[in-house]
Design a protein around this motif. Structure first.
Motif, PDB file in Angstrom:
ATOM      1  N   ASP A  58       0.863  -1.180   0.000  1.00 54.62           N
ATOM      2  CA  ASP A  58       0.000   0.000   0.000  1.00 54.62           C
ATOM      3  C   ASP A  58       0.900   1.231   0.000  1.00 54.62           C
ATOM      4  N   TYR A  59       0.457   2.281  -0.688  1.00 51.11           N
ATOM      5  CA  TYR A  59       1.262   3.478  -0.835  1.00 51.11           C
ATOM      6  C   TYR A  59       0.413   4.722  -0.571  1.00 51.11           C
ATOM      7  N   THR A  60       1.062   5.738  -0.048  1.00 55.03           N
ATOM      8  CA  THR A  60       0.385   7.009   0.023  1.00 55.03           C
ATOM      9  C   THR A  60       0.252   7.568  -1.393  1.00 55.03           C
ATOM     10  N   ASP A  61      -0.793   8.325  -1.633  1.00 54.65           N
ATOM     11  CA  ASP A  61      -1.105   8.746  -2.999  1.00 54.65           C
ATOM     12  C   ASP A  61       0.042   9.488  -3.684  1.00 54.65           C
ATOM     13  N   SER A  62       0.768  10.277  -2.926  1.00 53.18           N
ATOM     14  CA  SER A  62       1.794  11.133  -3.533  1.00 53.18           C
ATOM     15  C   SER A  62       2.976  10.351  -4.111  1.00 53.18           C
ATOM     16  N   VAL A  63       3.134   9.086  -3.754  1.00 55.14           N
ATOM     17  CA  VAL A  63       4.275   8.314  -4.256  1.00 55.14           C
ATOM     18  C   VAL A  63       3.863   7.173  -5.175  1.00 55.14           C
ATOM     19  N   LYS A  64       2.571   6.977  -5.357  1.00 55.43           N
ATOM     20  CA  LYS A  64       2.106   5.886  -6.219  1.00 55.43           C
ATOM     21  C   LYS A  64       2.651   6.046  -7.625  1.00 55.43           C
ATOM     22  N   GLY A  65       3.155   4.939  -8.160  1.00 56.01           N
ATOM     23  CA  GLY A  65       3.722   4.963  -9.493  1.00 56.01           C
ATOM     24  C   GLY A  65       5.181   5.386  -9.533  1.00 56.01           C
ATOM     25  N   ARG A  66       5.710   5.886  -8.415  1.00 56.30           N
ATOM     26  CA  ARG A  66       7.115   6.328  -8.366  1.00 56.30           C
ATOM     27  C   ARG A  66       7.946   5.503  -7.393  1.00 56.30           C
ATOM     28  N   PHE A  67       7.339   5.063  -6.305  1.00 59.83           N
ATOM     29  CA  PHE A  67       8.054   4.299  -5.286  1.00 59.83           C
ATOM     30  C   PHE A  67       7.586   2.850  -5.303  1.00 59.83           C
ATOM     31  N   THR A  68       8.498   1.946  -4.966  1.00 59.41           N
ATOM     32  CA  THR A  68       8.161   0.534  -4.861  1.00 59.41           C
ATOM     33  C   THR A  68       8.758  -0.025  -3.579  1.00 59.41           C
ATOM     34  N   ILE A  69       7.913  -0.613  -2.745  1.00 58.25           N
ATOM     35  CA  ILE A  69       8.385  -1.265  -1.532  1.00 58.25           C
ATOM     36  C   ILE A  69       8.476  -2.762  -1.786  1.00 58.25           C
ATOM     37  N   SER A  70       9.515  -3.377  -1.240  1.00 63.56           N
ATOM     38  CA  SER A  70       9.678  -4.821  -1.379  1.00 63.56           C
ATOM     39  C   SER A  70      10.389  -5.346  -0.132  1.00 63.56           C
ATOM     40  N   ARG A  71      10.390  -6.654   0.013  1.00 65.35           N
ATOM     41  CA  ARG A  71      11.015  -7.256   1.176  1.00 65.35           C
ATOM     42  C   ARG A  71      11.701  -8.555   0.795  1.00 65.35           C
ATOM     43  N   ASP A  72      12.733  -8.882   1.551  1.00 62.58           N
ATOM     44  CA  ASP A  72      13.436 -10.148   1.411  1.00 62.58           C
ATOM     45  C   ASP A  72      13.441 -10.781   2.797  1.00 62.58           C
ATOM     46  N   ASP A  73      12.553 -11.731   3.018  1.00 63.43           N
ATOM     47  CA  ASP A  73      12.422 -12.316   4.344  1.00 63.43           C
ATOM     48  C   ASP A  73      13.616 -13.180   4.727  1.00 63.43           C
ATOM     49  N   ALA A  74      14.330 -13.679   3.756  1.00 66.24           N
ATOM     50  CA  ALA A  74      15.536 -14.460   4.062  1.00 66.24           C
ATOM     51  C   ALA A  74      16.609 -13.569   4.685  1.00 66.24           C
ATOM     52  N   LYS A  75      16.552 -12.279   4.352  1.00 68.70           N
ATOM     53  CA  LYS A  75      17.529 -11.324   4.868  1.00 68.70           C
ATOM     54  C   LYS A  75      16.922 -10.390   5.910  1.00 68.70           C
TER      55      LYS A  75
END
Length: 120
Positions: A58-75
């Motif tokens: 989920d993203y705040t409207d002002s960053v949608k399309g510009r920011f991408t959050i991701s995760r690496d659970d192994a790390k």
């Protein structure tokens, strides 16, 4: 105890990109939600993006399309890829994680913050 170490902030020109990282270490059974917040001078801290253990984002409207959050659970690491940066993105960015530390208990932790400055 759990420690969060952030990295990746810096100075960039408008239109540029940065990638933030936040690595958790310590007594961790599993990590639930991971998130990035930011706080600009004179403003309240705001949620930028979050990601559940299942990968829902989920993203705040002002960053949608510009920011991408991701995760690496192994790390035990969460990332924030920021592109098309604007001067109004200038802020201290904080990671926040909810960590399962016991069968029925979770704890919340904040990173130390990393400065992102976007010049016009």
């Amino acid at each position: 105890q759990v420690q969060l170490v952030e990295s990746g902030g810096g100075l960039v020109q408008a239109g540029g990109s940065l990638r933030l990282s936040c690595a958790a270490s310590g007594r961790i059974i599993s990590i639930r939600t991971m998130a990035w917040y930011r706080q600009a001078p004179g403003k309240q801290r705001e949620l930028v993006a979050d990601i559940t253990r299942g990968g829902t984002t989920d993203y705040t409207d002002s960053v949608k399309g510009r920011f991408t959050i991701s995760r690496d659970d192994a790390k035990n690491t969460v990332y924030l890829q920021m592109s098309s940066l604007k001067p109004e993105d200038t802020a201290v960015y904080y990671c926040h994680v909810t960590i399962r530390v016991g069968p029925l208990s979770s704890e919340n932790y904040w990173g130390q913050g990393t400065q992102v400055t976007v010049s016009s």
